[in-house]
Design a protein around this motif. Structure first.
Motif, PDB file in Angstrom:
ATOM      1  N   ARG A 161     -45.777 -18.015  23.339  1.00 11.66           N
ATOM      2  CA  ARG A 161     -45.869 -18.005  21.869  1.00 11.66           C
ATOM      3  C   ARG A 161     -44.673 -17.289  21.267  1.00 11.66           C
ATOM      4  O   ARG A 161     -44.090 -16.393  21.887  1.00 11.66           O
ATOM      5  CB  ARG A 161     -47.164 -17.327  21.421  1.00 11.66           C
ATOM      6  N   ASP A 162     -44.365 -17.680  20.009  1.00 13.71           N
ATOM      7  CA  ASP A 162     -43.282 -17.012  19.293  1.00 13.71           C
ATOM      8  C   ASP A 162     -43.841 -15.881  18.438  1.00 13.71           C
ATOM      9  O   ASP A 162     -45.023 -15.543  18.541  1.00 13.71           O
ATOM     10  CB  ASP A 162     -42.486 -18.022  18.441  1.00 13.71           C
ATOM     11  N   VAL A 163     -43.018 -15.321  17.564  1.00 14.56           N
ATOM     12  CA  VAL A 163     -43.434 -14.155  16.773  1.00 14.56           C
ATOM     13  C   VAL A 163     -44.538 -14.494  15.780  1.00 14.56           C
ATOM     14  O   VAL A 163     -45.242 -13.599  15.301  1.00 14.56           O
ATOM     15  CB  VAL A 163     -42.233 -13.551  16.029  1.00 14.56           C
ATOM     16  N   ARG A 164     -44.679 -15.755  15.429  1.00 18.27           N
ATOM     17  CA  ARG A 164     -45.751 -16.170  14.506  1.00 18.27           C
ATOM     18  C   ARG A 164     -47.052 -16.470  15.250  1.00 18.27           C
ATOM     19  O   ARG A 164     -48.071 -16.765  14.629  1.00 18.27           O
ATOM     20  CB  ARG A 164     -45.313 -17.404  13.705  1.00 18.27           C
ATOM     21  N   GLY A 165     -47.006 -16.439  16.570  1.00 16.71           N
ATOM     22  CA  GLY A 165     -48.195 -16.777  17.357  1.00 16.71           C
ATOM     23  C   GLY A 165     -48.300 -18.238  17.667  1.00 16.71           C
ATOM     24  O   GLY A 165     -49.297 -18.683  18.266  1.00 16.71           O
ATOM     25  N   ASP A 166     -47.304 -19.023  17.269  1.00 18.11           N
ATOM     26  CA  ASP A 166     -47.321 -20.459  17.543  1.00 18.11           C
ATOM     27  C   ASP A 166     -46.929 -20.712  19.000  1.00 18.11           C
ATOM     28  O   ASP A 166     -46.037 -20.053  19.555  1.00 18.11           O
ATOM     29  CB  ASP A 166     -46.339 -21.191  16.626  1.00 18.11           C
ATOM     30  N   VAL A 167     -47.594 -21.685  19.616  1.00 17.56           N
ATOM     31  CA  VAL A 167     -47.308 -22.036  21.003  1.00 17.56           C
ATOM     32  C   VAL A 167     -46.014 -22.828  21.062  1.00 17.56           C
ATOM     33  O   VAL A 167     -45.858 -23.846  20.380  1.00 17.56           O
ATOM     34  CB  VAL A 167     -48.463 -22.859  21.611  1.00 17.56           C
ATOM     35  N   VAL A 168     -45.086 -22.344  21.885  1.00 17.73           N
ATOM     36  CA  VAL A 168     -43.811 -23.048  22.052  1.00 17.73           C
ATOM     37  C   VAL A 168     -43.673 -23.636  23.457  1.00 17.73           C
ATOM     38  O   VAL A 168     -42.706 -24.355  23.737  1.00 17.73           O
ATOM     39  CB  VAL A 168     -42.625 -22.103  21.767  1.00 17.73           C
ATOM     40  N   GLY A 169     -44.614 -23.319  24.306  1.00 15.49           N
ATOM     41  CA  GLY A 169     -44.571 -23.886  25.660  1.00 15.49           C
ATOM     42  C   GLY A 169     -45.870 -23.575  26.391  1.00 15.49           C
ATOM     43  O   GLY A 169     -46.476 -22.523  26.194  1.00 15.49           O
ATOM     44  N   ALA A 170     -46.301 -24.530  27.217  1.00 14.25           N
ATOM     45  CA  ALA A 170     -47.531 -24.333  27.985  1.00 14.25           C
ATOM     46  C   ALA A 170     -47.411 -25.032  29.323  1.00 14.25           C
ATOM     47  O   ALA A 170     -46.753 -26.074  29.447  1.00 14.25           O
ATOM     48  CB  ALA A 170     -48.736 -24.858  27.227  1.00 14.25           C
ATOM     49  N   LEU A 171     -48.039 -24.442  30.324  1.00 11.33           N
ATOM     50  CA  LEU A 171     -47.980 -24.989  31.678  1.00 11.33           C
ATOM     51  C   LEU A 171     -49.346 -24.871  32.327  1.00 11.33           C
ATOM     52  O   LEU A 171     -50.042 -23.865  32.180  1.00 11.33           O
ATOM     53  CB  LEU A 171     -46.954 -24.206  32.515  1.00 11.33           C
ATOM     54  N   SER A 172     -49.738 -25.916  33.047  1.00 14.25           N
ATOM     55  CA  SER A 172     -50.961 -25.890  33.848  1.00 14.25           C
ATOM     56  C   SER A 172     -50.664 -26.598  35.164  1.00 14.25           C
ATOM     57  O   SER A 172     -50.147 -27.718  35.164  1.00 14.25           O
ATOM     58  CB  SER A 172     -52.102 -26.598  33.104  1.00 14.25           C
ATOM     59  N   MET A 173     -50.967 -25.924  36.258  1.00 15.52           N
ATOM     60  CA  MET A 173     -50.664 -26.522  37.556  1.00 15.52           C
ATOM     61  C   MET A 173     -51.628 -25.985  38.608  1.00 15.52           C
ATOM     62  O   MET A 173     -52.340 -24.996  38.395  1.00 15.52           O
ATOM     63  CB  MET A 173     -49.222 -26.226  37.968  1.00 15.52           C
ATOM     64  N   ARG A 174     -51.648 -26.636  39.762  1.00 12.29           N
ATOM     65  CA  ARG A 174     -52.516 -26.238  40.865  1.00 12.29           C
ATOM     66  C   ARG A 174     -51.674 -25.951  42.094  1.00 12.29           C
ATOM     67  O   ARG A 174     -50.730 -26.678  42.394  1.00 12.29           O
ATOM     68  CB  ARG A 174     -53.526 -27.351  41.167  1.00 12.29           C
ATOM     69  N   ILE A 175     -52.040 -24.859  42.807  1.00  7.11           N
ATOM     70  CA  ILE A 175     -51.342 -24.488  44.034  1.00  7.11           C
ATOM     71  C   ILE A 175     -52.384 -24.240  45.130  1.00  7.11           C
ATOM     72  O   ILE A 175     -53.559 -24.004  44.828  1.00  7.11           O
ATOM     73  CB  ILE A 175     -50.473 -23.228  43.844  1.00  7.11           C
TER      74      ILE A 175
END
Length: 235
Positions: A161-175
């Motif tokens: 998230r940035d300073v406003r709390g907005d999501v700028v990137g997300a990741l989901s993966m399995r290991i």
């Protein structure tokens, strides 16, 4: 018993305890004169008039229909112990006295029931978790994971998230599932660091649930930990 005779495991169908009647399941655990003393100690076990020789289904059904569940449980355990005793006799091994069978059955039932006692539920005030945006001009990367033992895997999630709390990137993966929980947590952190580098973000604050991993990263001394090689990758 007929099958044992055909296979020449035993040479006669006579009961090895009373030596006067052919042996079947009902005789071995119920009607044999040698085991009558076991059941006579249970006042509620007087079902002999309704049980026919060789009809084990009728015998067990009679006890499963009793209103108190513990009676059916005591019957099943006692019958199992008597049948086990019969097998031990056939193998010429030491046996426990018949007078101890009921007490052993009671102990086995109690050992099973003790862990089943429900612990009192304590009402807890729900804790509200709220994401706090980072200070300008930084970003914040929250990382977490979930273990799926049924498939031997771990799911890793990262949200930036940035300073406003907005999501700028997300990741989901399995290991694949690592050997320890600590290793799971440090792998989550390493993937979070890799992810923010992949999306070209700098000046990032990382936040996770594992105090142990955060302390390990702050100390900068990876050799103190069994997963130190992963700490080195993060640093």
């Amino acid at each position: 018993m007929v099958n044992l005779i055909c296979c020449q495991v035993v040479t006669t169908d006579q009961c090895n305890s009373c030596k006067s009647q052919p042996e079947d399941v009902v005789h071995a655990v119920w009607s044999c004169k040698e085991v009558e003393s076991v059941w006579s100690n249970l006042s509620w076990a007087n079902l002999s008039d309704s049980i026919h020789p060789g009809d084990f289904t009728n015998l067990i059904s009679s006890f499963l229909q009793v209103s108190e569940a513990y009676k059916a449980e005591i019957f099943i355990l006692t019958a199992w112990l008597l049948w086990n005793q019969r097998n031990v006799v056939h193998l010429s091994r030491p046996t426990r006295p018949l007078g101890h069978i009921l007490s052993v059955a009671g102990d086995m039932l109690q050992d099973f029931l003790n862990p089943q006692v429900a612990l009192p539920v304590v009402d807890q005030i729900p804790i509200s978790h709220q994401c706090c945006p980072p200070d300008h001009p930084q970003f914040k990367a929250n990382f977490n994971g979930a273990v799926f033992n049924s498939i031997n895997a771990v799911g890793i999630g990262v949200v930036v998230r940035d300073v406003r709390g907005d999501v700028v990137g997300a990741l989901s993966m399995r290991i694949p599932l690592p050997q320890t929980v600590a290793e799971v947590e440090v792998l989550e952190c390493r993937r979070a660091v890799q992810f923010v580098c992949e999306i070209g973000i700098h000046e990032v604050t990382f936040e996770g649930d594992s105090v142990l991993v955060i302390q390990a990263l702050k100390s900068g001394k990876a050799d103190r930990f069994v997963y130190g090689h992963i700490i080195d990758d993060v640093l």
